[in-house]
Design a protein around this motif. Structure first.
Motif, PDB file in Angstrom:
ATOM      1  N   SER A 137       0.831  -1.202   0.000  1.00 49.24           N
ATOM      2  CA  SER A 137       0.000   0.000   0.000  1.00 49.24           C
ATOM      3  C   SER A 137       0.869   1.258   0.000  1.00 49.24           C
ATOM      4  O   SER A 137       0.380   2.355   0.242  1.00 49.24           O
ATOM      5  N   GLY A 138       2.159   1.089  -0.249  1.00 47.68           N
ATOM      6  CA  GLY A 138       3.004   2.245  -0.482  1.00 47.68           C
ATOM      7  C   GLY A 138       3.788   2.741   0.725  1.00 47.68           C
ATOM      8  O   GLY A 138       4.441   3.774   0.658  1.00 47.68           O
ATOM      9  N   GLN A 139       3.752   2.025   1.827  1.00 48.49           N
ATOM     10  CA  GLN A 139       4.523   2.444   2.998  1.00 48.49           C
ATOM     11  C   GLN A 139       5.981   2.051   2.832  1.00 48.49           C
ATOM     12  O   GLN A 139       6.294   1.038   2.206  1.00 48.49           O
TER      13      GLN A 139
ATOM     14  N   PHE B 215       7.818  -4.646  -3.530  1.00 48.76           N
ATOM     15  CA  PHE B 215       7.230  -3.309  -3.482  1.00 48.76           C
ATOM     16  C   PHE B 215       8.064  -2.351  -2.640  1.00 48.76           C
ATOM     17  O   PHE B 215       7.559  -1.366  -2.125  1.00 48.76           O
TER      18      PHE B 215
ATOM     19  N   LEU C  78      10.140  -1.934 -12.205  1.00 53.33           N
ATOM     20  CA  LEU C  78       9.515  -2.405 -10.966  1.00 53.33           C
ATOM     21  C   LEU C  78      10.499  -3.220 -10.147  1.00 53.33           C
ATOM     22  O   LEU C  78      10.589  -3.070  -8.947  1.00 53.33           O
TER      23      LEU C  78
END
Lengths: 567, 651
Positions: free
Chosen positions: B30-32, B390, B623
């Motif tokens: 979630s981008g943390q 990620f 990525l």
């Protein structure tokens, strides 16, 4: 925005998808067009293979294109060297496999594979069996693949025992598999051929018992699975009865000979050959059905010339030879007698036990026990109830009559959707029972009243009946097959729901017909009665047509000699 | 790689067990900015799987833990500002107790045959005997990478390469000697041990294939992936759903559990639970088949037929079963092997459990369970990989000394690691075992009793039993004790060497693991040395090696039981005793929603073609290149499998 992904929005996605689909459609259509043009121009070359493979690769159900491919391949066969051809076939097989992956149930693809393999000089059957095994691994009920497997197994002469083991393994995985059970029913008789004298298609007792155990496991595990019950029925069934002539009847009055067969036949110049010998010399006659329709039926008759019936000899013999059925029958008409007949004093077995075999009544008895056990656990299972009824029929229809009727009642309650079918089946069984009783008594009078019959069958067995009572049933018609009752004099069918009288036709001896309280609507339905020359009494009380205007006038005109009772 | 870590993060996660790893993946997804630390040298904490040598090292570490109190306390205290206070974390792992190891396989070593056989003859009187397994591990691998002070990032990997050549082993043996090892953590006495030198030739001379010696086990040690916690995945369970939803499933491979077994009247038998099983069963009568199928079909939608159970809601499930015409063996199957409940459970709970079992049937095969190839330890690593993809940063062998709390806000703002580096973050997720005694002084822990056995045959020998994965519930022998869950893994699960079986026993503890489990072990197995080698007919499989230990069960502990934790410090528990992973997944999801109430929990990764790359990114493969994987999962030596997630990541 560290590490966060930027993803296209759904509108962007939808738009991209739409464009892609449009592009695809264009390609598809232009390729199809090109193929058709080339085919028309007779340009059946490799470019057509390439183009069709693009289309079939996406949509393997395009049957015309498969035809196109076959045309190309046939042409190339003539042009190419064996090496080139081998390479071509290899690509074709690979391509077919990729099409099957797109749609494993494509008729066209499987058919094309059959065609291709059939043309190969040295087909690799082992590879094909492997292919089938793989596709059945994915979907064990893919009947297309089962079909293909049977083709391959036959071509490669795979021993039936191996194929049987294969069906074993798939049934072990999931027994709801019609194809697999069906394959067993083909393989087992091959594996256990019966001696020539015995009925074909039957299994030796030890094999039968093993199969019954297997299938019982299935329906005790899941009694609602039909595939197992169907196989069970096959196991208990018997081969078709031997062809036979059931009855021969000669009537001096009508100068007519009637034959009743064990199965519906079509007698004619190019079909079943029937030979008539009168006093040991052949006689050419024209055969027809009692109701005048030229279609397969149980009963056929012919007119006899006066010379064959004259009273100069003490008796005449009539012999009918059914060449196709390898059967014959003889009857004698004695001097001074109006009629003569020969009828099988058939026991019940030969007559009606077509659905179930009786050869092993102990097996049947134990089957009945386990079905009853299952029924106790599953009182509402229709398959179980039906099987119980069939088993009882096979074991002793008269002994179990009362019990059978009770089971029918239960069955109708749990399966109301099939109430009409069950009523008809019940009628059939009741009729059979009545016929059996009649058989023992050798009578020509038959009472079938108050039996809740919904349908009439086995009428060909009633060739000799003179008095028939069908009153107080639920019949809706007197069917065409009734015309087989050539000796019928009195027919009572009061208190039914009869709407049509198609079967009351060409009955040479019918004198009395009683149809009170039925549902005859229009005077028109009485039309067939005009073909019964001896009819004198007709009772139509309590039918709607009695109220219709002009009925009596119509009757006077149609049946001038008949005393009709309307009110 | 840089010498020091970045100092700013959104989330710092301490511990790499399953719930922490799922959380790490969810946060990173979630981008943390996620920093994921573990003081151990391997992934997974108590969820890990080890090779045989890895397990021996783990055992050794856990009994060394006892004496290692040398840590200087206060080097970090100077780093705490006046406006802050520190919450110290625990220095050593205390979740494993009562380790007992027995070796029954022939040692085949001239110099100490005597001693070893003496040990084997009385396995029940072992409490204070030397920890033979550890001492016997001639092959001292270097996994137990010396000190946790070594920064993970500069550790050259070369010394982790474990060599099984005899010469190397001897080299290592020359360097290292283990002394004073104790069998059980809780008993202090120990004895010196001689080294055991494996004699390679003995193995090659073995006449019988199925005679497995201890040195063979050691030699083939890489074939083992021994789970610390024995679990299976319910095929309709939360973990499977999460793996599929998040696409983490592509990092792992699974095998279907093939047999559900029951132990009844001293015999192991197979439980027919699917339709195909019932159909094929030779043991059940026709009527039993029907009754069983009927009952199971009813259980699938029992809520629709309240009339069938309403009258029994206050009865126990076992009493209820008695009313359903089920024969005693069917009752046993349903109660213990399908519902897997204790006899005392209520009718509703039993029906619920039965339904859950049946619901899972048929999704991936004829039993409701999946087992991850290479062991349960793969699963946390898969989530770590997802986190790393990620952008999460990983550090193993990285200790955290304390949490720094801002006095004014009462919130935790940073950690100080073992290099005295201060790392700031907004949220902190800590696994229970890292919390200090002081923090946990009010906490009541349960315990799990575990046994790990290496055996030579399956507990239910059938033609293809070398391909079977079986689960067996042994009902309590006497009332008051717990049912014991037995999982038997064959070598094709990639968790044990050929011709052996890896057997896991689990129950919630009432005494020490051995006391809880030994009776079941004795019922199912026979020690290797008690049987004549020549005797071909063996009724029970033989034990080659056995390990007992107790593991702390920190599940089900209310957060309020921990003393003085700031509100932005979240606690994950270690493995629970249950068969499935539902607890861990639920906990991870709950905590994630608590921390980020507006974020999606592990949503499916976007389609590669839907990803928009900014102009400054060079190529579409960006990525992967963005990842800052500092310590790659799998670099530790537990994972030697060729199918390691790393391979998957490349494609």
């Amino acid at each position: 925005m560290h590490g966060r992904l930027k993803v296209k929005t759904s509108e962007e996605q939808a738009e991209a998808k739409r464009l892609e689909r449009e592009q695809k459609l264009k390609l598809y259509q232009s390729a199809t067009q090109t193929v058709f043009q080339k085919r028309q121009a007779g340009e059946l070359d490799e470019s057509v293979l390439e183009l069709t493979s693009q289309i079939l690769g996406a949509n393997p159900d395009f049957a015309t294109l498969w035809n196109c491919r076959r045309e190309v391949l046939q042409r190339l066969e003539a042009q190419k060297s064996p090496e080139e051809l081998a390479a071509l076939v290899k690509t074709e097989l690979g391509f077919l496999e990729s099409c099957l992956r797109v749609n494993p149930k494509s008729y066209g693809t499987w058919h094309h594979r059959c065609w291709l393999l059939g043309r190969l000089p040295e087909p690799n059957w082992a590879r094909e069996l492997e292919l089938c095994a793989r596709f059945l691994e994915v979907d064990e009920r893919n009947f297309h693949c089962w079909d293909y497997r049977r083709f391959v197994a036959a071509q490669a002469a795979v021993p039936p025992a191996e194929e049987l083991a294969f069906t074993d393994s798939l049934i072990t995985r999931n027994f709801s598999n019609y194809s697999s059970w069906h394959y067993r029913s083909c393989l087992l008789p091959q594996l256990h051929p019966q001696p020539d004298s015995g009925p074909q298609g039957r299994l030796p007792e030890d094999v039968l018992l093993k199969e019954l155990e297997l299938v019982q496991n299935a329906f005790f595990t899941d009694p609602n699975d039909q595939s197992a019950w169907f196989y069970h029925r096959w196991l208990l069934g018997r081969a078709d009865p031997q062809d036979a002539l059931r009855c021969l009847h000669v009537s001096r009055d009508e100068a007519c000979l009637t034959v009743s067969f064990s199965r519906p036949v079509l007698v004619g110049p190019r079909t079943e050959t029937l030979l008539l010998m009168v006093d040991e010399s052949p006689l050419a006659v024209e055969w027809r059905t009692p109701d005048g329709r030229n279609w397969p039926g149980h009963v056929w008759l012919c007119d006899l010339p006066a010379t064959s019936l004259n009273d100069q000899l003490p008796h005449h013999t009539f012999r009918v030879i059914w060449t196709a059925g390898d059967a014959q029958k003889e009857c004698v008409l004695l001097k001074g007698h109006q009629e003569g007949w020969c009828r099988d004093s058939a026991t019940d077995e030969q007559l009606f036990r077509c659905e179930l075999s009786v050869e092993k009544s102990t097996v049947l008895q134990s089957e009945l026990e386990s079905c009853k056990e299952l029924q106790e656990l599953e009182p509402e299972n229709k398959w179980c109830l039906l099987t119980i009824i069939l088993l009882m029929r096979a074991l002793d229809p008269l002994l179990y009559e009362k019990e059978t009727l009770q089971y029918f009642q239960t069955l109708k309650a749990v399966d109301p959707m099939r109430a009409a079918y069950l009523d008809d089946l019940r009628s059939k069984f009741l009729l059979e029972n009545s016929l059996l009783k009649m058989e023992y008594a050798e009578v020509r009078v038959l009472h079938l009243g108050h039996k809740d019959l919904t349908v009439l069958c086995h009428l060909e067995q009633l060739l000799l009946v003179t008095h028939l009572d069908l009153s107080h049933n639920r019949l809706r018609a007197l069917p065409p097959a009734l015309a087989a009752l050539r000796c019928l004099e009195v027919l009572q069918a009061n208190d039914n729901a009869i709407e049509s009288l198609d079967g009351v036709t060409n009955l040479p001896r019918l004198q009395e017909l009683s149809l009170c309280n039925n549902r005859l609507q229009q005077p028109m339905v009485l039309q067939p009665l005009a073909s019964c020359p001896r009819l004198v009494l007709l009772n139509l009380q309590g039918n709607p047509l009695c109220q219709a205007v002009g009925t009596s006038e119509y009757l006077t005109e149609l049946l001038p000699l008949v005393n009709s009772i309307l009110v | 790689m840089a010498d020091s870590l970045p100092t700013e993060f959104d989330v710092v996660i301490i511990g790499t067990g399953l719930p922490e790893s799922i959380l790490a993946a969810a946060c990173s997804r979630s981008g943390q900015r996620v920093l994921h630390l573990d003081s151990r040298s391997y992934y997974g904490g108590n969820w890990a799987s080890f090779s045989f040598s890895g397990l021996l090292s783990w055992l050794k570490e856990h009994q060394q833990n006892g004496d290692s109190a040398e840590e200087s306390t206060a080097s970090w205290q100077g780093l705490v500002h006046e406006t802050e206070e520190a919450i110290a974390l625990r220095k050593k792992d205390e979740t494993i107790e009562h380790i007992e190891v027995f070796c029954y396989a022939s040692q085949d070593m001239d110099d100490n045959i005597e001693e070893i056989s003496a040990l084997q003859k009385n396995p029940s009187s072992v409490t204070s005997k030397p920890l033979d397994s550890v001492c016997l591990s001639e092959e001292t691998n270097s996994l137990h990478v010396t000190s946790s002070e070594t920064p993970a990032k500069d550790t050259p990997k070369s010394d982790e390469e474990i060599s099984l050549e005899v010469t190397d082993v001897e080299d290592i043996l020359a360097e290292e000697k283990y002394c004073g090892d104790k069998t059980c953590i809780n008993t202090a006495s120990g004895g010196d041990k001689d080294e055991n030198k494996p004699i390679e030739e003995d193995n090659t001379d073995q006449p019988k294939r199925n005679r497995i010696t201890y040195s063979q086990i050691v030699k083939e040690g890489r074939r083992f992936n021994i789970d610390l916690v024995s679990k299976l995945l319910y095929s309709q369970g939360l973990l499977i759903d999460l793996l599929i939803k998040s696409n983490v499933s592509r990092y792992a491979e699974f095998k279907n559990v093939t047999r559900i077994l029951a132990f009844r009247e001293g015999k192991v038998e197979q439980v027919p639970c699917s339709r195909a099983d019932v159909f094929n069963s030779k043991e059940l009568t026709m009527v039993e088949k029907r009754i069983l199928m009927k009952f199971l079909t009813f259980c699938l939608d029992y809520e629709q037929h309240p009339d069938q159970y309403q009258a029994f809601v206050h009865c126990s499930f076992s009493d209820y079963l008695k009313t359903k015409k089920l024969t005693p063996n069917l009752q046993h199957f349903v109660l213990h092997s399908i519902a897997m409940t204790e006899s005392s459970c209520t009718t509703i709970d039993g029906l619920k459990a039965t339904k859950n079992f049946l619901r899972c049937l048929g999704r991936f095969g004829n039993t409701p369970f999946l087992f991850p190839l290479y062991g349960q330890g793969e699963i946390p690593q898969c989530f770590c990989r997802m986190c790393a993809v990620f952008g999460g940063i990983y550090c193993l062998r990285h200790k955290v000394q304390c949490l720094i709390v801002d006095k004014e806000s009462g919130r935790c703002k940073a950690i100080i690691d073992h290099l005295d580096q201060r790392i700031n973050a907004k949220y902190f997720i800590v696994e229970d075992s890292y919390l200090s005694e002081e923090t946990c002084s009010n906490v009541q822990y349960k315990q799990i009793s575990r046994a790990v056995l290496i055996t030579d045959q399956s507990i239910l020998k059938k033609a293809d039993s070398d391909q079977q994965i079986s689960i067996l519930i042994v009902p309590p022998m006497e009332s008051g004790t717990c049912a014991v869950r037995v999982t038997e893994l064959c070598s094709s699960t990639m968790t044990c060497m050929k011709d052996t079986y890896l057997v896991h026993l689990t129950c919630s503890s009432s005494k020490t693991a051995r006391e809880d489990l030994e009776s079941v072990v004795k019922k199912l197995f026979t020690p290797y040395t008690e049987t004549e080698i020549d005797k071909e007919e063996l009724t029970k499989p033989r034990l080659l090696w056995a390990l007992y230990f107790n593991m702390r069960d920190s599940s089900g502990i209310s957060r309020s039981s921990y003393n003085g934790l700031p509100s932005n410090v979240y606690v994950c528990s270690g493995p629970d005793c249950g068969l499935g992973n539902e607890h861990a997944v639920k906990q991870a999801e709950t905590l994630f929603q608590e921390i980020f109430p507006n974020e999606d929990f592990c949503p499916p990764p976007p389609n590669p073609e839907d990803i928009i790359f900014d102009g400054d990114d060079k190529q579409p493969e960006a990525l992967g290149t963005n990842n800052k994987i500092m310590a790659k999962p799998d670099s530790s030596e537990e994972n030697k499998n060729p199918e390691s997630p790393e391979n998957h990541l490349q494609d």
